[in-house]
Design a protein around this motif. Structure first.
Motif, mmCIF file in Angstrom:
data_model
loop_
_atom_site.group_PDB
_atom_site.id
_atom_site.type_symbol
_atom_site.label_atom_id
_atom_site.label_comp_id
_atom_site.label_asym_id
_atom_site.label_seq_id
_atom_site.Cartn_x
_atom_site.Cartn_y
_atom_site.Cartn_z
ATOM 1 N N VAL A 166 -9.580 5.726 -14.083
ATOM 2 C CA VAL A 166 -9.644 5.699 -12.614
ATOM 3 C C VAL A 166 -11.031 6.141 -12.170
ATOM 4 C CG1 VAL A 166 -8.817 6.773 -10.493
ATOM 5 C CG2 VAL A 166 -7.190 6.081 -12.244
ATOM 6 N N PHE B 87 -9.796 4.433 -6.969
ATOM 7 C CA PHE B 87 -8.885 5.194 -6.102
ATOM 8 C C PHE B 87 -9.609 5.603 -4.827
ATOM 9 C CE2 PHE B 87 -6.888 9.101 -4.580
ATOM 10 C CZ PHE B 87 -5.547 8.715 -4.534
ATOM 11 N N ALA B 88 -9.028 5.250 -3.699
ATOM 12 C CA ALA B 88 -9.622 5.579 -2.397
ATOM 13 C C ALA B 88 -9.280 7.025 -2.048
ATOM 14 C CB ALA B 88 -9.112 4.623 -1.325
ATOM 15 N N ASP B 89 -10.099 7.960 -2.554
ATOM 16 C CA ASP B 89 -9.780 9.381 -2.383
ATOM 17 C C ASP B 89 -9.909 9.856 -0.932
ATOM 18 O OD1 ASP B 89 -12.493 9.124 -2.323
ATOM 19 O OD2 ASP B 89 -12.896 10.428 -4.025
ATOM 20 N N PRO C 143 -8.077 -6.671 -3.329
ATOM 21 C CA PRO C 143 -7.951 -5.228 -3.072
ATOM 22 C C PRO C 143 -6.716 -4.619 -3.728
ATOM 23 C CG PRO C 143 -8.608 -6.368 -1.079
ATOM 24 C CD PRO C 143 -8.310 -7.422 -2.095
ATOM 25 N N GLU C 144 -5.615 -5.360 -3.734
ATOM 26 C CA GLU C 144 -4.391 -4.845 -4.354
ATOM 27 C C GLU C 144 -4.568 -4.687 -5.863
ATOM 28 O OE1 GLU C 144 -4.553 -7.427 -2.344
ATOM 29 O OE2 GLU C 144 -3.647 -6.600 -0.515
ATOM 30 N N ALA D 168 -8.976 1.245 -12.495
ATOM 31 C CA ALA D 168 -8.697 1.128 -11.063
ATOM 32 C C ALA D 168 -9.676 1.983 -10.278
ATOM 33 C CB ALA D 168 -7.264 1.565 -10.772
ATOM 34 N N GLN E 141 -6.670 -1.601 -6.712
ATOM 35 C CA GLN E 141 -5.936 -0.343 -6.587
ATOM 36 C C GLN E 141 -4.910 -0.180 -7.706
ATOM 37 O OE1 GLN E 141 -4.296 0.069 -2.636
ATOM 38 N NE2 GLN E 141 -6.231 -0.531 -1.656
ATOM 39 N N ASP E 142 -4.300 -1.278 -8.136
ATOM 40 C CA ASP E 142 -3.264 -1.202 -9.172
ATOM 41 C C ASP E 142 -3.868 -1.134 -10.569
ATOM 42 O OD1 ASP E 142 -0.415 -1.262 -9.818
ATOM 43 O OD2 ASP E 142 -0.919 -3.147 -10.828
ATOM 44 N N THR F 203 -8.518 14.423 -6.091
ATOM 45 C CA THR F 203 -7.953 13.174 -6.609
ATOM 46 C C THR F 203 -7.202 13.412 -7.917
ATOM 47 O OG1 THR F 203 -9.691 11.832 -5.599
ATOM 48 C CG2 THR F 203 -8.529 10.873 -7.473
ATOM 49 N N THR G 189 -8.411 8.651 1.479
ATOM 50 C CA THR G 189 -7.133 8.434 2.172
ATOM 51 C C THR G 189 -6.140 9.566 1.928
ATOM 52 O OG1 THR G 189 -6.223 7.195 0.285
ATOM 53 C CG2 THR G 189 -7.435 5.940 1.964
#
Length: 462
Positions: free
Chosen positions: A34, A97-99, A73-74, A95, A77-78, A121, A101
């Protein structure tokens, strides 16, 4: 990233890991990786700096871009399979990770620092994927302590590029045997070829021996070098302790057996790579420059001397210094010019001698930054202070060496200035281990400080 079996781990990479090894994402085999969004932001800020790490940041960014270039985008993230992005042995997923958010309740630290956001995160993913093992990988010691203190179970240094666990296990280039060498030998076949004598002994007598390793004992009468080996037999070239101590280069005689072994390797044109390590004041630079002058001027084996070294600040400040490239390099190469002065301090006109020698030996001072893309032929190349170089940087320099070129790498692993390197991850350590079985290389650790009584005391007591 979707849930996965607990048999595989989830690794979260810090920015300094990607700066240290831009291809680090491929080093985790079947495990998942990640990259927090904060890491991408830090790489973006670093890539435009005028420093060595900016290149590594750009390589890391391009590596990630090649993986995610066609992903939605999906999918990002996955997680995308790493196996589709490289031929290396990586079968996990990667992946982003949009930390940013993460809500406030999920944060253990305030989000005002990048390190804190990355730790947040890791803690969030540890709770989300429990009982799966979640590991934060960072080369920042303080960050590792903060993460452990905050309750993160898995925190590691990045070690995939470490060939040894501790610097004390680094090959020294010689084997100092207790007692007498001949007292250990029951069966030996000796052969004379011209002026050289060779001994063939059982491989069991010298476990762990490698090509061009020196063998000495306590009697101060035996000295040899391994020139061939297999599972059952080792062939030694008898150098003779006194003959080895009698080596001389440009008027410089060895002060101890370690310098004698170094001179033997430096003056042998069949050894294309010589690696000299040791404390400050052990004679690395002096021996290298004396050998360079001997081989270029006296023996005419090489046509020129190229002196270069790592200059951490050069990318920022070299442009502001007046003069040519060589004149700009002089502040960083004062150790070499000081050595040349020592070699000619007894001359009637030292300045005149230095100008003559610089011209006669065709000594050129070059920056490591400008070595890429060159092909160096028939030269004696001296790379000083290379403990501050990474393995990839040293590879760039070594692959520049063409036919008839000898490369001498010197460094002190206790004087590393880089924030991203340690003694076990330095490129100097890397080449010592990687090249110890190469018949065209030799490595000598110069044990003991000979610069002065003051320097010797400071090395041992401070």
């Amino acid at each position: 990233m979707g849930r996965k079996t607990v048999s595989t781990k989830l690794y979260i990479l810090d920015t300094n890991v990607l700066l240290h090894d831009p291809l680090a994402v491929y080093q985790f085999q079947e495990h998942d990786v990640v990259i927090p969004m904060t890491v991408l932001e830090e790489l973006d800020r670093i890539k435009d700096r005028h420093k060595d790490v900016s290149r590594d940041a750009r390589v890391a960014i391009r590596t990630l871009e090649n993986i995610f270039v066609d992903a939605s985008p999906e999918m990002i993230q996955d997680g995308l399979p790493l196996a589709n992005a490289t031929e290396q042995h990586a079968s996990g997923k990667i992946a982003i990770f949009a930390d940013h958010t993460l809500d406030q309740q999920a944060k253990s630290f305030t989000a005002d620092e990048p390190d804190n956001r990355i730790i947040n995160t890791a803690l969030y993913l540890q709770k989300l994927h429990e009982p799966r093992s979640v590991v934060l990988v960072t080369k920042d010691i303080n960050m590792r302590l903060k993460a452990k203190g905050a309750g993160l179970a898995g925190v590691e240094d990045y070690r995939s590029d470490q060939l040894i666990d501790d610097i004390q296990f680094l090959a020294k280039g010689f084997n100092h045997l207790e007692g007498s060498f001949w007292g250990r030998v029951n069966d030996c076949e000796s052969v004379s070829e011209g002026r050289d004598t060779y001994h063939k002994i059982s491989a069991d007598l010298l476990e762990g021996a490698y090509i061009n390793q020196y063998i000495i004992d306590d009697t101060q009468s035996f000295a040899a070098r391994v020139i061939n080996q297999n599972e059952t037999e080792i062939t030694l070239q008898d150098l003779g302790y006194e003959r080895l101590m009698g080596r001389c280069a440009w008027g410089v005689h060895p002060k101890n057996i370690y310098q004698a072994m170094a001179l033997d390797a430096l003056l042998d044109p069949d050894i294309e790579l010589v690696i000299l390590t040791g404390p400050a004041g052990c004679g690395k630079t002096l021996l290298a420059m004396a050998s360079a002058l001997e081989l270029v001027i006296e023996r005419g084996i090489y046509s020129k001397v190229i002196v270069t070294r790592n200059t951490p600040e050069i990318a920022e400040s070299i442009g502001f210094l007046p003069g040519s490239e060589e004149e700009k390099m002089m502040p960083w190469l004062a150790a070499v010019t000081d050595t040349l002065e020592v070699l000619h301090r007894q001359d009637e006109s030292m300045d005149g001698s230095l100008h003559y020698i610089m011209d006669k030996a065709n000594i050129q001072f070059k920056s490591v930054n400008f070595m890429r893309g060159r092909s160096i032929q028939n030269s004696f190349v001296f790379l000083d202070e290379c403990q501050n170089l990474t393995a990839s940087q040293l590879k760039t320099i070594i692959t520049r060496c063409g036919e008839g070129t000898k490369l001498v790498c010197c460094g002190n692993l206790s004087q590393i200035d880089s924030n991203y390197l340690t003694a076990v991850t330095s490129g100097l350590t890397y080449i010592v281990e990687r090249f110890k079985n190469f018949e065209g290389s030799a490595n000598v650790y110069l044990n003991g400080v000979v610069r002065s009584r003051l320097a010797s005391f400071a090395e041992s007591e401070l």
